[in-house]
Write a protein that holds these residues in place. Structure first.
Motif, PDB file in Angstrom:
ATOM      1  N   LEU A  47       0.878  -1.161   0.000  1.00 22.69           N
ATOM      2  CA  LEU A  47       0.000   0.000   0.000  1.00 22.69           C
ATOM      3  C   LEU A  47       0.916   1.211   0.000  1.00 22.69           C
ATOM      4  O   LEU A  47       1.673   1.445   0.935  1.00 22.69           O
ATOM      5  N   HIS A  50      -0.579   6.797  -2.831  1.00 18.60           N
ATOM      6  CA  HIS A  50      -1.820   7.096  -3.544  1.00 18.60           C
ATOM      7  C   HIS A  50      -2.667   5.873  -3.825  1.00 18.60           C
ATOM      8  O   HIS A  50      -3.829   5.991  -4.190  1.00 18.60           O
ATOM      9  N   ALA A  51      -2.053   4.712  -3.769  1.00 22.38           N
ATOM     10  CA  ALA A  51      -2.732   3.511  -4.258  1.00 22.38           C
ATOM     11  C   ALA A  51      -1.939   2.289  -3.820  1.00 22.38           C
ATOM     12  O   ALA A  51      -0.893   2.411  -3.182  1.00 22.38           O
ATOM     13  N   TYR A  52      -2.451   1.120  -4.194  1.00 23.21           N
ATOM     14  CA  TYR A  52      -1.641  -0.086  -4.028  1.00 23.21           C
ATOM     15  C   TYR A  52      -0.540  -0.070  -5.077  1.00 23.21           C
ATOM     16  O   TYR A  52      -0.634   0.618  -6.100  1.00 23.21           O
ATOM     17  N   ARG A  80      -1.750   2.901 -15.351  1.00 29.72           N
ATOM     18  CA  ARG A  80      -1.870   4.170 -16.070  1.00 29.72           C
ATOM     19  C   ARG A  80      -0.957   4.230 -17.286  1.00 29.72           C
ATOM     20  O   ARG A  80      -0.417   5.279 -17.625  1.00 29.72           O
ATOM     21  N   TRP A  95      -0.487   1.886  -9.775  1.00 32.69           N
ATOM     22  CA  TRP A  95      -1.903   2.200  -9.593  1.00 32.69           C
ATOM     23  C   TRP A  95      -2.847   1.012  -9.665  1.00 32.69           C
ATOM     24  O   TRP A  95      -4.017   1.196 -10.031  1.00 32.69           O
ATOM     25  N   ARG A  97      -5.547  -1.815  -8.523  1.00 33.74           N
ATOM     26  CA  ARG A  97      -6.489  -1.946  -7.421  1.00 33.74           C
ATOM     27  C   ARG A  97      -6.373  -3.354  -6.856  1.00 33.74           C
ATOM     28  O   ARG A  97      -6.173  -4.310  -7.613  1.00 33.74           O
ATOM     29  N   LEU A  98      -6.497  -3.466  -5.551  1.00 32.70           N
ATOM     30  CA  LEU A  98      -6.376  -4.778  -4.919  1.00 32.70           C
ATOM     31  C   LEU A  98      -7.357  -5.760  -5.550  1.00 32.70           C
ATOM     32  O   LEU A  98      -7.025  -6.917  -5.783  1.00 32.70           O
TER      33      LEU A  98
ATOM     34  N   ASP C  20      -9.608  -0.683  -3.295  1.00 32.05           N
ATOM     35  CA  ASP C  20      -9.095   0.054  -4.447  1.00 32.05           C
ATOM     36  C   ASP C  20      -7.815   0.827  -4.163  1.00 32.05           C
ATOM     37  O   ASP C  20      -7.102   1.210  -5.089  1.00 32.05           O
ATOM     38  N   GLY C  21      -7.543   1.084  -2.915  1.00 36.51           N
ATOM     39  CA  GLY C  21      -6.309   1.775  -2.569  1.00 36.51           C
ATOM     40  C   GLY C  21      -6.411   3.286  -2.597  1.00 36.51           C
ATOM     41  O   GLY C  21      -5.555   3.982  -2.048  1.00 36.51           O
ATOM     42  N   GLU C  22      -7.446   3.811  -3.262  1.00 34.83           N
ATOM     43  CA  GLU C  22      -7.588   5.259  -3.392  1.00 34.83           C
ATOM     44  C   GLU C  22      -7.577   5.961  -2.030  1.00 34.83           C
ATOM     45  O   GLU C  22      -8.136   5.453  -1.052  1.00 34.83           O
ATOM     46  N   VAL C  23      -6.939   7.143  -1.991  1.00 34.85           N
ATOM     47  CA  VAL C  23      -6.957   7.937  -0.766  1.00 34.85           C
ATOM     48  C   VAL C  23      -8.367   8.522  -0.608  1.00 34.85           C
ATOM     49  O   VAL C  23      -8.901   9.129  -1.537  1.00 34.85           O
ATOM     50  N   GLY C 100      -3.515  11.044 -10.814  1.00 33.25           N
ATOM     51  CA  GLY C 100      -4.017  11.200  -9.456  1.00 33.25           C
ATOM     52  C   GLY C 100      -5.124  12.219  -9.359  1.00 33.25           C
ATOM     53  O   GLY C 100      -5.654  12.708 -10.366  1.00 33.25           O
ATOM     54  N   LEU C 105      -8.261  12.082 -11.780  1.00 32.29           N
ATOM     55  CA  LEU C 105      -8.289  10.633 -11.999  1.00 32.29           C
ATOM     56  C   LEU C 105      -8.428   9.918 -10.661  1.00 32.29           C
ATOM     57  O   LEU C 105      -7.592  10.070  -9.777  1.00 32.29           O
ATOM     58  N   TYR C 106      -9.489   9.150 -10.541  1.00 27.10           N
ATOM     59  CA  TYR C 106      -9.705   8.411  -9.299  1.00 27.10           C
ATOM     60  C   TYR C 106      -9.642   6.929  -9.592  1.00 27.10           C
ATOM     61  O   TYR C 106      -9.976   6.484 -10.673  1.00 27.10           O
ATOM     62  N   ASN C 107      -9.221   6.221  -8.567  1.00 29.78           N
ATOM     63  CA  ASN C 107      -8.956   4.802  -8.739  1.00 29.78           C
ATOM     64  C   ASN C 107     -10.017   3.969  -8.054  1.00 29.78           C
ATOM     65  O   ASN C 107      -9.750   2.867  -7.635  1.00 29.78           O
ATOM     66  N   VAL C 109     -13.833   2.263  -7.384  1.00 28.37           N
ATOM     67  CA  VAL C 109     -14.990   1.703  -8.059  1.00 28.37           C
ATOM     68  C   VAL C 109     -16.271   2.117  -7.344  1.00 28.37           C
ATOM     69  O   VAL C 109     -17.213   2.580  -7.936  1.00 28.37           O
TER      70      VAL C 109
END
Ligand code: SF4
Lengths: 555, 167, 113
Positions: A47, A50-52, A80, A95, A97-98, C20-23, C100, C105-107, C109
């Protein structure tokens, strides 16, 4: 290169199913975050900020065109559109997702790849000389050894919950291009007085908070004893390595605290008890693996390639690229070409999916379908006929990958730093970019010659700053990013840890500071003397003086 | 605490008796009382020993023929010392039962079995979150591994057998 | 979370979405990927409420790595993190302004609850 048989393939597929199940159990609460974290790490999932992030193993840096194309696809479909090659020759996506990771793992398994043990407190992806099989100074190709270790260390029942991560590197050449002395175990293939091939075993190297150079604990280990000996080393470490303090848990600390001799004594005692032949791979298995790395069918070519010479004479840019980015091949008429992922202003090690496809095509057409990733975060086309080099380089020019800087001052190693990494104390990439811009002039780079700058965004030292000729470490000082500069590190067979020049400087001052250090070298070098040679001869003092003298730029 | 082995849940018929004085057919004693418990064992009781993962396998060597169970503590699932101790005890010829005691996770079950453990003694909370079916499933999730000397089968020997069959 | 020292007020609560990991930022009622939606706690009682929301979301396996971040309010009344690390976390990579949140851009769902 190595190809999976049915057993390898099944194991990787089962591992994907296992991870899918682990994610499901995390979501239904069977696994707490504390329990899930090491499981996801052992499968390369971090983690980050910003992301995994997903780290994919590129065992000993070897990839086929098909594999690189699959990475390009994953980059486009789940990320990306780009990936990042690390100093451990792995690929990272920033970037994912899990929820998508199991699908990505399936795509990797389709091309005989995985993320097994690319993180976590276990034996990590094994690395080797990126010029394996093509270097003239090679005693034996290190890749069969590395592949044997990859298999042996994968899902090892006893050594998957070690005190800390454990890294192994193998070199088969006199000149160490795999930084083996900065590893928990470094193996150097050598020949003894009787002409037999074996290993020098070095233990306890590592960078990070407490950088150490590995010490030799066995000057000659017969090849057949390798796995039993590794088992003995890992068992001693697993049982007696420190677990009370994360920062003292690497084997280097244990080796340092009890001494290399005592460590060797304990390993030898454990080794003596083991039933070596019951652990070793049988000779036929060793031969089976080695066969995958047999020399390809080279053509007989003249050493002097006329087309290549003519192209150099006609095209200066090509001539420069060829003089900087080629590595001498042991077979006449061939060369290994370094594709620099250090274009001026680029993030070191980053490559787009579109670029991956172009490189994959080049490898397929001109390099026997194979490429290598280097710990300097570049790509190598290992088997290019010299007469094909011009075409190759022109294609690279079109996609911005023909920077002629391999080994030069702008061939900067940098970890992702705070732009991506959640552990970072400062950014690394902007520093690399600023330095690349400062030293972009090709003529000047050539005049400066071989010089490695390595940048890490925190004390974990993924950017290997300790062994950079010039090392830069990003820290936090009173709420601001601050950069500590070291000098005199060396990542080769004469491995050395760089020394700190003085107090940290703010990001904006880094290019000037490096400029002052380089000026000392240019002013004081003797003819033919490289930067690191000059540092060794002159000592730290003149560089330190120049570093400390503030620039008095007009306001 | 709940006990399980490769077949699922299991009844624990051992009685914990740190100092070895309990009058029961199978007693599990602390390592420091092992010698005394064995010396005073005129009643035909079976003796097992519970050890911390800092006890060296060598220290148990003199007793291995006289004890029926060794329970090795796992203070945390991330502390893998127990795997090496189990391996060493099996290598030293211990034929009795090996028990891993502590908050392991289901995903470690296959490793524990491969290193020579027979059973897992789980804390209640852990067992509640990770039902026994998960353990049995996890133990079978990887059908074969590369290392020789860890369990009955391995890929290297299977390749060897395949080569012989082809000859 | 509860063991971490509370940063100086005012603070916001952020975390990463588990799947999703997104902040994501706690709005007072749900998790939003938009930094401007973050509920700002100006006093101890509201900060304690944020900590309560964090604990609840962590145990419900909705988010991971939830913690309070000290901020300064900008002209629009939105919280901007004081530390450069959290600023980058809130915006996206400083070397890739095209990626980002800073690029829209969002990650994610689904938005968490
Ligand atoms: S050195 Fe630090 S900042 Fe850089 S990648 Fe490693 S952990 Fe992250």
């Amino acid at each position: 290169m190595y190809r999976y048989d049915e057993f390898d393939a099944r194991l990787v597929r089962e591992r994907v199913a296992q991870f899918r199940d682990q994610v499901a159990r995390r979501l239904d609460g069977s696994l707490s975050e504390d329990e899930f974290k090491p499981l996801r790490l052992k499968n390369g999932v971090y983690l980050q900020l910003h992301a995994y992030m997903l780290r994919i193993a590129v065992p000993y840096g070897t990839l086929s065109s098909r594999q690189l194309r699959q990475l390009a696809l994953i980059g486009e479909k789940y990320d990306r559109g780009y990936g990042h090659f690390t100093t451990r020759t792995n690929m990272q996506f920033n970037w994912p997702r899990l929820r998508d990771v199991p699908e990505i793992l399936d795509l990797l398994a389709d091309v005989e790849m995985h993320c097994i043990q690319t993180s976590g407190n276990c034996i990590r992806n094994v690395t080797a000389d990126h010029f394996a099989g093509i270097a003239a100074d090679e005693i034996e190709d290190p890749r069969p050894t590395a592949e044997l270790i990859r298999q042996w260390s994968s899902l090892h029942p006893e050594f998957d919950y070690l005190p800390r991560k454990f890294k192994i590197a193998v070199t088969g050449a006199e000149h160490d291009r795999a930084v083996v002395r900065a590893h928990d175990i470094g193996l150097r293939i050598l020949r003894n007085a009787k002409g037999e091939i074996g290993y020098e075993v070095m233990v306890g190297g590592g960078l990070g908070r407490t950088p150490m150079i590995a010490k030799t604990i066995r000057s000659f280990l017969p090849k057949a004893d390798l796995l039993a000996y590794l088992e003995a080393v890992l068992r001693v470490y697993n049982l007696e390595g420190r677990r009370d303090n994360k920062y003292k848990a690497r084997v280097k600390i244990m080796v340092h605290e009890i001494g290399a001799e005592e460590f060797a004594r304990r390993v030898e005692a454990e080794f003596a008890r083991l039933d070596g032949p019951a652990i070793a791979a049988d000779p036929e298995e060793v031969a089976r693996i080695a066969a995958y790395f047999a020399s390809p069918a080279y053509e007989t070519l003249p050493a002097r390639a006329s087309g290549f010479e003519a192209a150099k004479a006609e095209n200066r840019a090509f001539a420069t690229w060829a003089s900087v980015n080629l590595f001498t091949h042991k077979v006449p008429g061939y060369a290994a070409a370094v594709i620099s992922l250090k274009g001026i202003g680029d993030a070191p090690g980053d490559i787009t999916s579109a670029q991956m496809r172009v490189v994959a095509d080049l490898a397929e057409t001109y390099s026997l379908d194979e490429l290598r990733i280097t710990h300097a975060q570049n790509i190598v086309l290992p088997y290019v006929k010299k007469d094909d080099l011009f075409v190759v380089s022109q294609t690279l020019v079109e996609v911005g990958l023909a920077t002629a800087n391999a080994g030069l001052i702008t061939d900067i190693i940098a970890c992702p730093g705070l732009d991506y990494c959640s552990l970072a104390t400062a950014r690394s990439i902007p520093i690399a970019q600023a330095l690349a811009h400062r030293f972009a002039d090709e003529k000047r780079q050539l005049e400066i010659g071989e010089l490695n700058i390595k940048i890490s965004g925190c004390i974990n030292a993924c950017g290997h700053h300790h062994v950079g000729h010039i090392g830069i470490l990003g820290l936090e000082k009173s709420g601001q990013e601050s950069y500590q500069i070291t000098l005199g590190g060396d990542a080769t067979e004469t491995a050395a840890i760089g020394e700190i020049l003085g107090p940290g400087v703010p990001a904006d001052d880094v290019p000037d500071a490096i400029e002052r250090i380089v000026s000392v070298y240019l002013a004081q070098r003797t003819s033919g003397e490289t930067f690191i040679e000059a540092v060794r001869r002159l000592g730290l003092a003149p560089f330190k003086a120049a570093f400390l003298e503030k620039t008095h730029a007009p306001a | 605490m709940p006990l399980l082995d490769r077949n699922g849940s299991k009844l624990d018929d051992w009685t914990i008796s740190e100092d070895g004085t309990a009058d029961a057919p199978r007693i599990l004693v602390a390592f420091e009382h092992l010698k005394d418990a064995l010396a005073g064992n005129g009643r035909g009781r079976r003796i097992g020993v519970a050890i911390a993962n800092t006890v060296k396998a060598d220290a148990l060597a003199p007793f291995l023929n006289d004890i029926d169970l060794v329970s090795i503590a796992f203070p945390a699932y991330g502390d893998g010392r127990g795997f090496s101790i189990a391996k060493q005890l099996r290598h030293a010829g211990f034929k009795g039962t090996l028990r891993a005691a502590g908050p392991l996770i289901a995903d470690q079950f296959a490793y524990a079995l491969a290193c020579g453990f027979d059973e897992i003694d789980l804390p209640q909370a852990q067992a509640a979150r990770q039902p026994v079916e998960q353990w049995v499933h996890a133990a079978a999730s990887i059908s074969n591994t590369y290392q020789r000397g860890f369990g009955a089968e391995n890929i290297l020997d299977a390749r060897h057998a395949a080569r012989l069959a082809r000859k | 979370m509860s063991t971490a020292k509370r940063p100086p007020l005012p603070v916001i609560l952020l975390a990463n979405d588990l799947l999703d990991g997104e902040v994501v930022f706690w709005t007072g009622t749900h998790w939003s990927p938009e930094p401007k939606d973050a509920r700002i706690a100006h006093d101890d009682a509201s900060a304690t409420a944020l900590e309560g929301a964090a604990a609840k979301a962590l145990s419900a396996n909705v988010v991971v790595d939830a913690y309070l971040v000290d901020i300064t309010t900008d002209a629009n009344g939105h919280g901007v993190p004081n530390h450069y690390r959290e600023k980058i976390k809130t915006e996206g990579p400083s070397v890739r302004r095209d990626l980002g949140k800073q690029a829209g851009l969002y990650n994610i769902v689904r938005s968490g609850t």
